[in-house]
Scaffold this motif. Structure first.
Motif, PDB file in Angstrom:
ATOM      1  N   PHE A 146     -26.781  -5.379  37.466  1.00 45.44           N
ATOM      2  CA  PHE A 146     -25.454  -4.876  37.815  1.00 45.44           C
ATOM      3  C   PHE A 146     -25.504  -3.817  38.912  1.00 45.44           C
ATOM      4  N   SER A 147     -26.703  -3.614  39.502  1.00 47.41           N
ATOM      5  CA  SER A 147     -26.892  -2.677  40.625  1.00 47.41           C
ATOM      6  C   SER A 147     -26.434  -1.263  40.292  1.00 47.41           C
ATOM      7  N   ILE A 148     -26.708  -0.849  39.050  1.00 44.96           N
ATOM      8  CA  ILE A 148     -26.369   0.514  38.633  1.00 44.96           C
ATOM      9  C   ILE A 148     -27.575   1.405  38.913  1.00 44.96           C
ATOM     10  N   PRO A 149     -27.420   2.461  39.712  1.00 42.91           N
ATOM     11  CA  PRO A 149     -28.574   3.236  40.160  1.00 42.91           C
ATOM     12  C   PRO A 149     -29.133   4.236  39.152  1.00 42.91           C
ATOM     13  N   ALA A 150     -28.292   4.753  38.287  1.00 41.15           N
ATOM     14  CA  ALA A 150     -28.751   5.798  37.359  1.00 41.15           C
ATOM     15  C   ALA A 150     -28.271   5.478  35.960  1.00 41.15           C
ATOM     16  N   TRP A 151     -29.222   5.395  35.010  1.00 42.68           N
ATOM     17  CA  TRP A 151     -28.834   5.050  33.647  1.00 42.68           C
ATOM     18  C   TRP A 151     -29.890   5.511  32.644  1.00 42.68           C
ATOM     19  N   LEU A 152     -29.448   5.612  31.407  1.00 39.73           N
ATOM     20  CA  LEU A 152     -30.311   5.878  30.261  1.00 39.73           C
ATOM     21  C   LEU A 152     -29.891   4.918  29.159  1.00 39.73           C
ATOM     22  N   VAL A 153     -30.808   4.034  28.759  1.00 38.96           N
ATOM     23  CA  VAL A 153     -30.488   3.068  27.710  1.00 38.96           C
ATOM     24  C   VAL A 153     -31.422   3.296  26.526  1.00 38.96           C
ATOM     25  N   GLY A 154     -30.975   2.901  25.346  1.00 43.10           N
ATOM     26  CA  GLY A 154     -31.820   3.128  24.178  1.00 43.10           C
ATOM     27  C   GLY A 154     -31.414   2.293  22.985  1.00 43.10           C
ATOM     28  N   ILE A 155     -32.373   2.061  22.123  1.00 41.58           N
ATOM     29  CA  ILE A 155     -32.148   1.462  20.811  1.00 41.58           C
ATOM     30  C   ILE A 155     -32.824   2.387  19.811  1.00 41.58           C
ATOM     31  N   ASP A 156     -32.012   3.051  19.009  1.00 37.86           N
ATOM     32  CA  ASP A 156     -32.554   4.028  18.068  1.00 37.86           C
ATOM     33  C   ASP A 156     -33.331   5.098  18.844  1.00 37.86           C
ATOM     34  N   GLY A 157     -34.623   5.285  18.572  1.00 41.48           N
ATOM     35  CA  GLY A 157     -35.384   6.326  19.258  1.00 41.48           C
ATOM     36  C   GLY A 157     -36.136   5.859  20.487  1.00 41.48           C
ATOM     37  N   GLU A 158     -35.998   4.570  20.853  1.00 35.30           N
ATOM     38  CA  GLU A 158     -36.669   4.043  22.032  1.00 35.30           C
ATOM     39  C   GLU A 158     -35.708   4.138  23.211  1.00 35.30           C
ATOM     40  N   MET A 159     -36.123   4.818  24.278  1.00 35.57           N
ATOM     41  CA  MET A 159     -35.237   5.066  25.410  1.00 35.57           C
ATOM     42  C   MET A 159     -35.942   4.714  26.715  1.00 35.57           C
ATOM     43  N   ARG A 160     -35.139   4.365  27.717  1.00 32.90           N
ATOM     44  CA  ARG A 160     -35.672   4.141  29.060  1.00 32.90           C
ATOM     45  C   ARG A 160     -34.645   4.612  30.074  1.00 32.90           C
ATOM     46  N   ALA A 161     -35.122   5.299  31.118  1.00 33.12           N
ATOM     47  CA  ALA A 161     -34.230   5.885  32.114  1.00 33.12           C
ATOM     48  C   ALA A 161     -34.558   5.378  33.507  1.00 33.12           C
ATOM     49  N   SER A 162     -33.534   5.397  34.359  1.00 32.41           N
ATOM     50  CA  SER A 162     -33.716   5.062  35.767  1.00 32.41           C
ATOM     51  C   SER A 162     -32.941   6.052  36.610  1.00 32.41           C
ATOM     52  N   GLY A 163     -33.577   6.501  37.687  1.00 27.89           N
ATOM     53  CA  GLY A 163     -32.902   7.384  38.614  1.00 27.89           C
ATOM     54  C   GLY A 163     -32.632   8.756  38.032  1.00 27.89           C
ATOM     55  N   ALA A 164     -31.883   9.518  38.776  1.00 24.93           N
ATOM     56  CA  ALA A 164     -31.483  10.856  38.352  1.00 24.93           C
ATOM     57  C   ALA A 164     -29.968  10.915  38.282  1.00 24.93           C
ATOM     58  N   LYS A 165     -29.458  11.937  37.658  1.00 26.33           N
ATOM     59  CA  LYS A 165     -28.018  12.136  37.609  1.00 26.33           C
ATOM     60  C   LYS A 165     -27.511  12.508  39.006  1.00 26.33           C
ATOM     61  N   PRO A 166     -26.210  12.398  39.230  1.00 23.81           N
ATOM     62  CA  PRO A 166     -25.680  12.709  40.560  1.00 23.81           C
ATOM     63  C   PRO A 166     -26.001  14.118  41.050  1.00 23.81           C
ATOM     64  N   ASP A 167     -26.213  15.051  40.133  1.00 21.43           N
ATOM     65  CA  ASP A 167     -26.537  16.416  40.561  1.00 21.43           C
ATOM     66  C   ASP A 167     -28.029  16.604  40.813  1.00 21.43           C
ATOM     67  N   GLY A 168     -28.796  15.513  40.694  1.00 20.99           N
ATOM     68  CA  GLY A 168     -30.224  15.589  40.987  1.00 20.99           C
ATOM     69  C   GLY A 168     -31.099  15.896  39.792  1.00 20.99           C
ATOM     70  N   THR A 169     -30.509  16.193  38.639  1.00 19.63           N
ATOM     71  CA  THR A 169     -31.305  16.497  37.455  1.00 19.63           C
ATOM     72  C   THR A 169     -31.732  15.218  36.753  1.00 19.63           C
TER      73      THR A 169
END
Length: 309
Positions: A174-197
């Motif tokens: 879906f060409s989404i640049p920044a995200w955090l996905v998870g199932i229960d305690g398993e998480m995966r992140a991409s990119g940074a938030k718009p403020d750079g954090t």
């Protein structure tokens, strides 16, 4: 890394999967069709569950579990990939990670199909499982598998991590640049938030009956998973039984670790290695993590923390 997300707004989605819930938080402009994205995420996770669940009698995993020995069973490509990874991590962890513990999990009352009836209080007598690497034969080219001994496979230590990776694939589609996905305690992140954090993920204090963070881990273009004995357990008399089985002893896990958190490139690797290092214990676990240049956090039952970050 660029943090330029024009008109980026924080969005969130969630839904049921694998006996728990998934979550997806992302930043994107208004052209993201949230209804289509939610449908794609749910469809993807439903497929993973149909293939790998021990709780669905008709799952592809249970078709393999129920098959007679030495009979080839067709296996979907996705499940084949997870089975291959499971055997590899089993070898690398010297048998600490083993998906052939289904009968043990059931016998001690944690599984979908308790072995020998009901997960008997006081300690069921369950034969030690066959060595999965020897009992399970995979044929990736023809996408089929067969067992050479009685074997009950359980992917609970790796399937959610794989599910998170499949969610990541959908977010990229879906060409989404920044995200955090998870199932229960398993998480995966991409990119940074718009403020750079970076994304902030709580590192939970492994105390039974308490939900509080003992720290925060910054996550960017990585996955994280935690395994521990503080959420899923049973009290049998004066003894507390962990839901994690030690395939080497054929018994519920007993060591000084309360939890292990692993950071890795994929959710599958983080999920499986968190389980493997927990089983290996407070000495062998950190030693192997350092040898493999793995980022991990070990929390002992007395609160002591050791890291290989």
């Amino acid at each position: 890394m660029s943090t330029d997300h024009p008109a980026a707004e924080r969005r969130s989605l969630s839904g049921p999967t694998m006996g728990t819930r998934y979550s997806a938080v992302f930043y994107g402009s208004g052209d993201v069709d949230e209804r289509r994205l939610a449908a794609a995420l749910q469809s993807t996770l439903d497929r993973v569950d149909r293939q790998m669940s021990t709780w669905k009698p008709e799952s592809d995993l249970n078709r393999l579990n129920d098959a007679a020995t030495r009979v080839w069973v067709p296996v979907p490509a996705e499940l084949m990939s997870v089975l291959q990874a499971s055997l590899r991590i089993g070898r690398q962890s010297q048998g600490a990670f083993d998906i052939g513990v289904g009968d043990l999990v059931g016998a001690w009352g944690f599984g979908a199909r308790p072995a020998h009836g009901d997960g008997l209080p006081g300690g069921p007598a369950v034969p030690k499982p066959a060595i999965t690497a020897e009992a399970l034969e995979l044929d990736p080219h023809l996408r089929r598998a067969r067992k050479h001994a009685t074997l009950a496979l359980d992917l609970s230590g790796i399937a959610k991590g794989h599910g998170v990776d499949e969610m990541a694939r959908v977010m990229r589609q879906f060409s989404i640049p920044a995200w955090l996905v998870g199932i229960d305690g398993e998480m995966r992140a991409s990119g940074a938030k718009p403020d750079g954090t970076s994304w902030a993920v709580a590192h939970e204090r492994p105390v039974r009956g308490v939900r509080e963070a003992m720290g925060v881990i910054e996550l960017e273009d990585r996955a994280i998973a935690t395994s521990g004995n503080y959420r899923h357990y049973r009290d049998i008399g004066a003894r507390t039984i962990s839901h994690t089985m030690d395939p080497r002893s054929g018994m519920p896990l007993e060591n000084r670790l309360a939890s292990v958190t692993v950071l890795a490139e994929t959710g599958l690797e983080a999920d499986a290695w968190a389980t493997a290092l927990l089983v290996m214990g407070e000495i062998a676990g950190p030693r192997l993590a350092r040898l493999m240049d793995m980022d991990a956090i070990f929390v002992l039952a007395d609160g002591t923390v050791e890291t290989t970050l």
